[in-house]
Design a protein around this motif. Structure first.
Motif, short mmCIF file in Angstrom:
data_model
loop_
_atom_site.label_atom_id
_atom_site.label_comp_id
_atom_site.label_asym_id
_atom_site.label_seq_id
_atom_site.Cartn_x
_atom_site.Cartn_y
_atom_site.Cartn_z
N ALA A 69 -14.41 -9.45 10.15
CA ALA A 69 -15.51 -8.95 9.64
C ALA A 69 -15.60 -7.80 8.76
N THR A 70 -14.62 -6.80 9.29
CA THR A 70 -14.53 -5.68 8.52
C THR A 70 -13.91 -5.56 7.06
N ASP A 71 -12.87 -6.58 7.13
CA ASP A 71 -12.24 -6.74 5.70
C ASP A 71 -13.42 -7.52 4.71
N ARG A 72 -14.01 -8.27 5.42
CA ARG A 72 -14.99 -9.32 4.70
C ARG A 72 -16.22 -8.58 4.19
N LEU A 73 -16.63 -7.39 4.91
CA LEU A 73 -17.75 -6.72 4.53
C LEU A 73 -17.20 -5.86 3.46
N ALA A 74 -16.15 -5.54 3.60
CA ALA A 74 -15.46 -4.38 2.47
C ALA A 74 -15.69 -5.56 1.05
N ALA A 75 -14.92 -6.66 1.29
CA ALA A 75 -15.16 -7.54 0.08
C ALA A 75 -16.24 -7.83 -0.55
N ALA A 76 -17.31 -7.91 0.29
CA ALA A 76 -18.71 -8.27 0.00
C ALA A 76 -19.39 -6.94 -0.73
N GLY A 77 -18.94 -5.75 -0.22
CA GLY A 77 -19.36 -4.65 -0.80
C GLY A 77 -19.17 -4.40 -2.20
N LYS A 78 -18.04 -4.98 -2.58
CA LYS A 78 -17.40 -4.75 -4.09
C LYS A 78 -18.00 -5.75 -4.99
N VAL A 79 -18.74 -6.56 -4.41
CA VAL A 79 -19.36 -7.42 -5.45
C VAL A 79 -21.01 -7.69 -5.15
N SER A 80 -21.36 -6.66 -4.41
CA SER A 80 -22.99 -6.77 -4.17
C SER A 80 -23.37 -5.46 -4.42
N ASP A 81 -24.79 -5.32 -4.56
CA ASP A 81 -25.48 -4.24 -4.63
C ASP A 81 -25.71 -3.45 -3.28
N ASP A 82 -25.48 -2.21 -2.99
CA ASP A 82 -25.47 -1.62 -1.70
C ASP A 82 -26.81 -1.66 -1.16
N ALA A 83 -27.87 -1.81 -2.14
CA ALA A 83 -29.31 -1.86 -1.72
C ALA A 83 -29.62 -3.38 -1.37
N ASP A 84 -28.79 -4.38 -1.15
CA ASP A 84 -28.80 -5.91 -1.12
C ASP A 84 -29.51 -5.67 0.55
N TRP A 85 -30.42 -6.57 0.67
CA TRP A 85 -31.04 -6.46 2.08
C TRP A 85 -29.97 -7.09 3.05
N ASP A 86 -29.55 -8.25 2.74
CA ASP A 86 -28.49 -9.17 3.33
C ASP A 86 -27.32 -8.45 3.64
#
Length: 283
Positions: A69-86
């Motif tokens: 999950a750590t790497d997957r979360l980092a990848a998601a953070g690069k293409v998502s708004d940090d304010a995104d609820w999910d």
């Protein structure tokens, strides 16, 4: 030579299919499905795809003791708004799980509790609850507020109010996994209070609701709790038979977290008992 075929699938249906595969304990298949998907259209679609993969990875980490999950979360953070609820909620769960051992009990570092880190985690859960975009997600934030309050602060009475609110939200929104989770922990409190009939009623219902949602590891976890009640009722042979089957099924699935609970139970460990060193509980 590999032949590649391109198909168009409705995006929400694809994410729902990946979620159902994850609930069924098919985490690798769910991740392969998401990784093989190209999201056309707005950047928000790519963010949703990456967040879905992070959520599946987190489920795998919890049940299989992987480290995805750590790497997957980092990848998601690069293409998502940090304010995104999910994204914020998945990060909250990841950080909460990071405070737990593989056996589900709180792990403290050499310095013991970090009160500021714990308060920050609970504050984040409150903030997610207060700005949840819908009832179901608000219920999930309520559920994790309860888990943090229960397992990290040992405030059992306060945690119960959060579990009850999560149950109401899950029932109203028709979110079976949330209903199962809330019933599981409310039953745990009933069991601790000596009301084994209430615990049995809640845990049986949680097992049914989890099965209806296709939550295979979750249903095995519920069977483990029913084994506890079977032992409490004096039927040691029945309890061991149930736990042996849970251990076999969990082992076949690769759900090491549940298999370890079942084998511990067979060795005489109560998975619902507080950990003596911290006062925390199985989650």
């Amino acid at each position: 030579m590999t032949n590649t075929t391109t198909a168009t699938v409705e995006f929400d249906e694809l994410l729902a299919a990946a979620r159902e595969l994850s609930l069924a304990g098919r985490w690798d298949r769910a991740l392969r499905l998401l990784d093989a998907t190209t999201a056309a259209g707005p950047a928000s679609a790519r963010g949703r795809l990456a967040r879905a993969a992070a959520e599946v990875a987190l489920e795998s980490d919890w049940f299989r003791r992987t480290d995805l999950a750590t790497d997957r979360l980092a990848a998601a953070g690069k293409v998502s708004d940090d304010a995104d609820w999910d994204l914020g909620f998945t990060r909250l769960k990841h950080d909460y799980y990071g405070l737990l051992r593989g056996d589900g009990r709180v792990r403290f570092g050499p310095g013991g509790r970090d009160p500021e880190a714990l308060r920050s985690l609970r504050d984040r859960a409150h903030a997610l609850r207060d700005r949840a975009p819908d009832q179901a997600r608000g219920g999930w934030a309520e559920m994790y507020t309860g888990l943090i309050t229960d397992n990290l602060f040992a405030e059992r009475t306060t945690a119960r109010t959060h579990y009850e609110a999560a149950l109401r939200a899950g029932e109203s929104a028709g979110d079976d996994p949330l209903v199962r989770e809330a019933l599981r922990h409310l039953g745990d409190q009933d069991h601790d209070g000596g009301d084994h009939q209430a615990a049995l009623d809640r845990w049986r219902r949680a097992t049914e609701v989890g099965a209806r949602a296709g939550a295979v590891p979750g249903t095995l976890a519920q069977q483990m709790l029913l084994a506890v009640l079977t032992r409490d009722a004096g039927d040691e042979a029945g309890a061991r038979a149930r736990a042996e089957e849970v251990a076999r099924w969990a082992g076949a699935l690769g759900a090491e977290h549940i298999r370890a609970q079942a084998t511990g139970f067979l060795a005489g460990v109560d998975p619902t008992a507080p950990a003596r060193e911290s006062g925390s509980r199985s989650s």
